[in-house]
Design a protein around this motif. Structure first.
Motif, PDB file in Angstrom:
ATOM      1  N   SER A  44      29.627  47.217  42.602  1.00 52.01           N
ATOM      2  CA  SER A  44      30.697  47.502  43.552  1.00 52.01           C
ATOM      3  C   SER A  44      30.380  46.834  44.886  1.00 52.01           C
ATOM      4  O   SER A  44      29.212  46.761  45.281  1.00 52.01           O
ATOM      5  N   VAL A  70      33.909  45.587  41.355  1.00 55.65           N
ATOM      6  CA  VAL A  70      34.926  46.447  41.957  1.00 55.65           C
ATOM      7  C   VAL A  70      34.837  46.370  43.484  1.00 55.65           C
ATOM      8  O   VAL A  70      33.742  46.316  44.053  1.00 55.65           O
ATOM      9  N   ARG A  88      41.969  44.198  43.571  1.00 57.43           N
ATOM     10  CA  ARG A  88      42.571  45.226  44.422  1.00 57.43           C
ATOM     11  C   ARG A  88      41.515  46.192  44.935  1.00 57.43           C
ATOM     12  O   ARG A  88      40.416  46.294  44.375  1.00 57.43           O
ATOM     13  N   ARG A 132      39.858  49.599  45.426  1.00 53.19           N
ATOM     14  CA  ARG A 132      39.792  50.805  44.593  1.00 53.19           C
ATOM     15  C   ARG A 132      39.181  52.000  45.324  1.00 53.19           C
ATOM     16  O   ARG A 132      39.348  53.128  44.873  1.00 53.19           O
ATOM     17  N   TYR A 133      38.445  51.757  46.390  1.00 52.03           N
ATOM     18  CA  TYR A 133      37.798  52.860  47.090  1.00 52.03           C
ATOM     19  C   TYR A 133      37.600  52.518  48.560  1.00 52.03           C
ATOM     20  O   TYR A 133      37.848  51.382  48.991  1.00 52.03           O
ATOM     21  N   VAL A 176      34.333  53.312  39.086  1.00 52.86           N
ATOM     22  CA  VAL A 176      35.779  53.185  38.932  1.00 52.86           C
ATOM     23  C   VAL A 176      36.130  52.956  37.481  1.00 52.86           C
ATOM     24  O   VAL A 176      35.604  52.013  36.855  1.00 52.86           O
TER      25      VAL A 176
END
Length: 254
Positions: free
Chosen positions: A28, A56, A102, A104-105, A249
């Motif tokens: 991530s 991610v 995109r 995500r967090y 995710v």
């Protein structure tokens, strides 16, 4: 276990970290949004590299503090803080779409991250901003602190984070960067600390005591000296011990 790093923090001719290499290691990426660091072209390059590797992406939002790298405490009004966070997430969402990925967090940066861990008013502002723009966003926050429960109480999913390259107090908080020994640099030491955390749920505090800590993600700061070597050693050590590294995710590719 998820492995993350703070990336996209270069600004113009000023280079910060080795994003391309770090993205080969982490699962991530907390990508700067321009308030504490990062310029649009550099952020877009990092997002494209993350997308190409299936890493991610999260929005690394912070106070408007380029000079202080977002590490100076601020006390914005609620209206200001909500708008600032919405603005940063929205900017990163646009760049992420252009990069084929995109957001995500959300992981707040620096002083904002440390403040909302215990300051309910500013925490609620960040949570409100996230809910107003995309309620499916996950909040990443400091393991063992109230902000995670506050976010859950309002319907956000959360991820508890531990820091590989930072020292902890006996109370389970981060040692201030102003204190000697606050930042760790030995890859082997860092990796063994994280292995103990994953296997036993404990981390050694700066005084040698063991602190219980439940974490879903491990961070290696991208701006730390030797950051890539530390992240690589953490990954290798965990994988050799049989720990699967993957994003928190659903559907994350790594």
């Amino acid at each position: 276990m998820d492995l993350n790093s703070d990336l996209g923090e270069s600004f113009g001719a000023w280079r910060m970290g080795d994003d391309a290499t770090m993205l080969d290691v982490v699962t991530s990426a907390n990508v700067a949004c321009g308030f504490h660091a990062g310029d649009p072209a550099g952020i877009l390059t990092t997002l494209r590299a993350a997308a190409a590797r299936g890493v991610v992406v999260g929005a690394h939002v912070g106070y408007p503090d380029l000079v202080g790298f977002g590490r100076r405490n601020m006390d914005p009004s609620s209206a200001e803080l909500v708008a600032d966070v919405v603005y940063q997430i929205g900017a990163l969402q646009g760049l992420a779409a252009a990069a084929g990925t995109r957001v995500r967090y959300v992981k707040p940066h620096g002083a904002l991250y440390n403040t909302i861990a215990h300051d309910k008013r500013q925490a609620d502002d960040v949570i409100s901003a996230m809910l107003s723009i995309d309620s499916s966003l996950v909040l990443m926050g400091l393991a063992g602190t109230p902000v995670l429960q506050w976010a859950q109480d309002r319907g956000l999913a959360t991820v508890a984070e531990a820091f590989a390259d930072r020292a902890y107090t006996p109370q389970g908080t981060l040692v201030s960067r102003r204190e000697k020994g606050a930042v760790l640099h030995d890859p082997q030491l860092v990796a063994q600390r994280m292995l103990r955390l994953v296997e036993s749920g404990q981390i050694e505090a700066i005084d040698g005591s063991l602190v219980a800590l439940k974490a879903d993600s491990i961070c290696v700061h991208g701006d730390s000296p030797g950051a890539v070597a530390m992240a690589q050693q953490v990954r290798v050590t965990l994988e050799v011990a049989g720990v699967a590294l993957q994003s928190f995710v659903p559907g994350g590719q790594r």
